[in-house]
Write an enzyme that holds these catalytic residues in place. Structure first.
Site, PDB file in Angstrom:
ATOM      1  CG  ASP A  89      -2.181   0.833   0.997  1.00 39.32           C
ATOM      2  OD1 ASP A  89      -2.079   2.075   0.924  1.00 39.32           O
ATOM      3  OD2 ASP A  89      -3.265   0.239   0.893  1.00 39.32           O
ATOM      4  CE1 TYR A 118     -13.126   1.791  -9.467  1.00 41.36           C
ATOM      5  CE2 TYR A 118     -15.084   0.913 -10.547  1.00 41.36           C
ATOM      6  CZ  TYR A 118     -14.157   0.873  -9.522  1.00 41.36           C
ATOM      7  OH  TYR A 118     -14.257  -0.096  -8.545  1.00 41.36           O
TER       8      TYR A 118
END
Length: 248
Positions: free
Chosen positions: A37, A143
């Site tokens: 991350d 997206y």
């Protein structure tokens, strides 16, 4: 459950939301999990919780991934971002960032993981797609484009990986109770000029037969199953978890 004992897993976007629940699920099944991350502190906190390790990485730096090779049994491509805007107002730079993070980075990570998986003749590639990998919605051009591309990447990987014991599948949830979706609610309220409560009823869940958000742990449960031995013949598939949205 220890059906993944001795296996190693890498989960991107693993510090929160769906990724965090996937990391917890795989660890509970016995896998050693690397939590990747951009949020270094969040990744380390979760890695400490589950007995894994953190990898602080900005996957938008795709050049850093081009020569990467690593040895994992399970790769969960989960990291994602969202921007809600009409095409005519959509920032081209943001469009490119979303494609890089959600298509190019998964390609490079799959490319980095496959050689060791092929040598071991075992591998699980699990791509966290979306109902938007199968359906379109307005105001989400980047997206939707990225998730459709991820579906294609996953299917090609399944064909090339199959002879080597490597499966590749997509998990396609509807709206999941995550910070990404919670941020979307405010954006959708602004665009449609309605309240945030109305966004849930009239925008996010209007196509769903089951009128609630998907829970991250529900997505992780499917990821856990796809990672195990029972899913050895499951590949090239897209598993909807959308409350009936795509049934329409």
């Amino acid at each position: 459950m220890t059906d993944l004992a001795g296996r190693t897993a890498l989960v991107t976007g693993g510090a929160s939301g769906i990724g965090a629940e996937c990391a917890r699920k795989l660890a509970a099944q016995g896998a050693y999990v690397r939590v990747a991350d951009v949020d270094e502190a969040g990744a380390k906190s979760l890695a400490d919780e589950i007995g894994g390790e953190a990898w602080a990485v900005d996957l938008l730096n795709v050049e850093d991934l081009e020569h990467l090779r690593f040895d994992v049994d399970i790769l969960v491509n989960n990291a994602g971002i969202q921007t809600v805007a009409p095409i005519t107002e959509f920032d081209p730079i943001r469009f490119r960032e979303i494609i890089m993070l959600m298509v190019e980075a998964p390609f490079l990570l799959i490319r980095a993981a496959l050689p060791a998986m092929f040598e071991r003749e075992f591998g699980r590639i699990i791509n966290i797609s979306s109902v938007h990998g199968l359906r379109a919605s307005e105001f989400k051009v980047a997206y939707v484009t990225a998730k459709h591309a991820l579906e294609g990447l996953s299917k090609v990987t399944s064909l090339e990986g199959g002879p080597h014991g490597v499966t590749s599948n997509c998990v396609n949830p509807g709206y999941v109770r995550t910070p990404l979706v919670e941020n979307q609610i405010a954006d959708q309220a602004r665009i449609h000029n309605i309240t945030e409560d109305e966004v849930l009823e009239r925008v996010l869940l209007t196509e769903s037969a089951i009128k609630r958000l998907v829970e991250p742990a529900e997505v992780a449960s499917l990821v856990g199953w796809l990672s195990g031995a029972d899913a050895a013949m499951v590949t090239g598939a897209s598993y909807t978890m959308d409350g009936g949205w795509s049934a329409r």
